[in-house]
Design an enzyme around this catalytic site. Structure first.
Site, PDB file in Angstrom:
ATOM      1  N   SER A   1      -8.090   3.945  -3.440  1.00 45.23           N
ATOM      2  CA  SER A   1      -8.972   2.876  -2.967  1.00 45.23           C
ATOM      3  C   SER A   1      -9.099   2.906  -1.450  1.00 45.23           C
ATOM      4  CB  SER A   1      -8.400   1.521  -3.389  1.00 45.23           C
ATOM      5  OG  SER A   1      -7.143   1.320  -2.758  1.00 45.23           O
ATOM      6  N   HIS A   2     -10.215   2.413  -0.962  1.00 44.22           N
ATOM      7  CA  HIS A   2     -10.379   2.077   0.450  1.00 44.22           C
ATOM      8  C   HIS A   2     -11.170   0.782   0.530  1.00 44.22           C
ATOM      9  CE1 HIS A   2     -10.050   4.121   4.582  1.00 44.22           C
ATOM     10  NE2 HIS A   2      -8.865   4.129   4.016  1.00 44.22           N
TER      11      HIS A   2
ATOM     12  N   HIS B   1       0.824  -1.204   0.000  1.00 49.30           N
ATOM     13  CA  HIS B   1       0.000   0.000   0.000  1.00 49.30           C
ATOM     14  C   HIS B   1       0.860   1.258   0.000  1.00 49.30           C
ATOM     15  CE1 HIS B   1      -3.700   2.250   0.661  1.00 49.30           C
ATOM     16  NE2 HIS B   1      -3.041   2.963   1.558  1.00 49.30           N
TER      17      HIS B   1
ATOM     18  N   SER C   1      -5.101   7.749  12.845  1.00 50.66           N
ATOM     19  CA  SER C   1      -6.212   8.622  13.208  1.00 50.66           C
ATOM     20  C   SER C   1      -6.422   9.657  12.118  1.00 50.66           C
ATOM     21  CB  SER C   1      -5.933   9.321  14.546  1.00 50.66           C
ATOM     22  OG  SER C   1      -5.922   8.385  15.602  1.00 50.66           O
TER      23      SER C   1
END
Length: 582
Positions: free
Chosen positions: A54-55, A9, A267
């Site tokens: 993308s997620h 990633h 976060s």
């Protein structure tokens, strides 16, 4: 940190050598691949920044937050370039329009609607092949002055590293490695790796970031996305620069966090800025107006290392390039395998209006042409606008080269049908495990297809994302390259829209560069233009009638090309008369 920064990633270790095949230069390119987003010169002092990412895995594990934080992340990428986001698009591929799909749609609508950026397009498709590994690809488009393109690289020894935005917690730890760079076996156990989004804090982050940029208060900006501070700081410390970060200064929302947890937390709604010491008081005041924490967490150095301190003790020190430039790169094994189209459920030809209606399409007052047919159009200045589209390959297509080639042409043609001259592409490559030779072949073939189509059109690919390991139990998704396109509209008052009574309906037969160019150059002659894709001419005519709110007395024929409605003569060689609008 190595497990994250050397993950697929973040490190692109299986894909970077292949991606060099894509054309990425051109006279309008202000920023190509390598930064947070690509940037194209629109002329007259205006530039557009855009990117798709993308997620997928977070959305598979927890669809609402996975999709919502995908929107938040792509917004921050555009802001990091110094641009104001003006549009969102999303590419969704699920097994069925089930609860999982509806929750992802709700997450996208929640974040985009709350943050105040219109969602104006994309695609939504269903195929059982995506049931275990749904795809959520998010694209964002933003505007900025041409002279204000920002870099994320650290500059100026002694300058401050300033973290502002949300507090840091344990959510999202391991998102880039545990979640995004492995298959989805045991997905329930990976739920803690999904980030939690706060769109209202995201809105404040956008506004304060743009305020800082417009007032010249920051030297550079970087989003805290995948791998958190570990990624953003290591990517900033390039070209011989270094950074010292004091992790005990990071504002926390959870007690007892270890230094390594602070370093890799994902976060959301956080940015890192490089700020000259004399400008920090102004930066802090700007953040206070938006009620955002703002903290000096370190400084820029020239030692070339990423050094982490906690209570004034070094808890980690590594040459920054070891985490980034020296990430291993693999030439993937490739083994061709038979490919064939597979049947896809007819529900894909049903109306998707109920999905689009979940999104605010008009906020920001730039939307000239709403989503629903081909590309949307947004005003940028005066009479000028941009047309934007996001498209994947035809459903059922299992040939990776065809998938890449057709996704590029579909995106370009959609922009042309809305009156835009296609200027540049962004892509998101969704594939299975690249360590398998069959998947390595699919990835290489799809990239070749994208490159061939982009070269045939003379249009560069300036940004993108790779999403691999999309498989469960050894079963990969089909090769799914998704391509976004941005085009320049010279007069938003003269774009094709809906057909009118008495118009002739024509099929302009053809494919490729010549037809794309003809359509955008002659778009002022058409009351409507709509490309023929999945479902053929018959479906395209039904879609045009539904979009126009008016039926036409037409006959469907076989063929590929573009349907146009017009009262003008059309100087194209291969035309079939289909009928007349009632």
């Amino acid at each position: 940190m190595f497990s994250l920064l050397w993950s697929e990633h973040c490190g692109y270790k299986h894909s970077a050598p292949l991606l060099r095949r894509l054309p990425s230069s051109g006279e309008r390119v202000l920023q190509g691949p390598g930064e947070n987003a690509g940037v194209i010169d629109l002329g007259e002092g205006v530039a557009v920044a855009f990117k798709v990412e993308s997620h997928n895995h977070p959305s598979a594990v927890e669809p609402f937050q996975g999709a919502a934080t995908g929107v938040g992340g792509i917004l921050r990428d555009i802001v990091a370039m110094g641009a104001r986001p003006i549009a969102l698009l999303d590419g969704l591929r699920f097994g069925a329009p089930d609860w999982h799909f509806r929750r992802a749609v709700a997450g996208i609508g929640h974040y985009g609607n709350c943050v105040g950026v219109p969602n104006v397009g994309g695609e939504c498709a269903f195929d059982e092949a995506y049931a275990a590994n749904p795809l959520v690809n998010a694209m964002c488009v933003g505007l900025l002055p041409t002279e204000r393109v920002l870099s994320a690289r650290a500059q100026g020894v002694g300058n401050l590293l300033v973290l502002y935005g949300a507090f840091t917690g344990r959510d999202g730890i391991g998102g880039a490695s545990v979640l995004a760079s492995q298959d989805l076996e045991g997905s329930d156990e990976k739920r803690p790796s999904v980030q939690i989004g706060d769109p209202f804090r995201g809105k404040a982050l956008i506004e304060v970031s743009l305020d800082l940029v417009e007032r010249g208060l920051v030297v550079s900006l970087q989003d805290c996305g995948a791998a958190g501070l570990a990624s953003s700081l290591s990517e900033m410390a390039r070209d011989g620069m270094g950074v010292d970060v004091h992790l005990d200064r990071v504002p926390l929302r959870e007690a007892g966090m270890e230094p390594w947890e602070i370093m890799i937390s994902e976060s959301q709604e956080r940015m890192v800025a490089v700020v000259e010491p004399a400008r920090f008081d102004d930066v802090r005041a700007a953040c206070e107006r938006w009620e955002l924490p703002c903290t000096v967490i370190g400084e820029v150095t020239d030692h070339g290392e990423l050094r982490a301190f906690f209570d004034d003790e070094i808890v980690g020190s590594i040459p920054a390039e070891s985490l980034t430039d020296e990430c291993p790169r693999y030439d993937v094994d490739q083994r061709a395998h038979p490919v064939a189209r597979t049947p896809v459920a007819g529900l894909n030809h049903e109306s998707k209006d109920w999905v689009v209606e979940q999104y605010d399409q008009l906020v920001g007052s730039r939307t000239v042409r709403r989503p629903g047919l081909d590309a949307a159009v947004l005003r940028i200045d005066g009479t000028r606008g941009i047309a934007v589209s996001l498209d994947g390959p035809p459903l059922g297509c299992r040939d990776p080269r065809e998938a890449g080639f057709s996704a590029v042409l579909e995106a370009a043609m959609n922009v042309a049908c809305a009156g835009g001259e296609p200027l540049a592409f962004t892509d998101c490559l969704n594939f299975g495990n690249p360590e398998k030779a069959e998947i390595g072949w699919e990835l290489a073939q799809a990239i070749e297809g994208i490159a061939l189509a982009a070269e045939s059109l003379g249009i560069p690919v300036v940004s993108g994302n790779v999403s691999l390991y999309n498989e469960t139990g050894g079963a990969p998704i089909p090769p799914t390259p998704v391509v976004g396109c941005v085009g320049l509209v010279r007069d938003v008052a003269k774009i094709p829209d809906r057909w009118r009574s008495g118009d002739r309906v024509l099929l302009l037969r053809g494919f490729g560069h010549s037809l794309v160019t003809f359509v955008w150059r002659h778009s002022h002659l058409f009351s409507l233009a709509h490309d023929v894709s999945d479902g053929g001419v018959e479906l395209a005519l039904r879609e045009a009638a539904a979009w126009s709110g008016r039926e036409a007395d037409v006959d469907a024929v076989d063929g590929q090309g573009v349907i146009v409605a017009t009262s003008n003569d059309v100087p194209w060689d291969d035309i079939v008369e289909l009928g007349v609008v009632a």
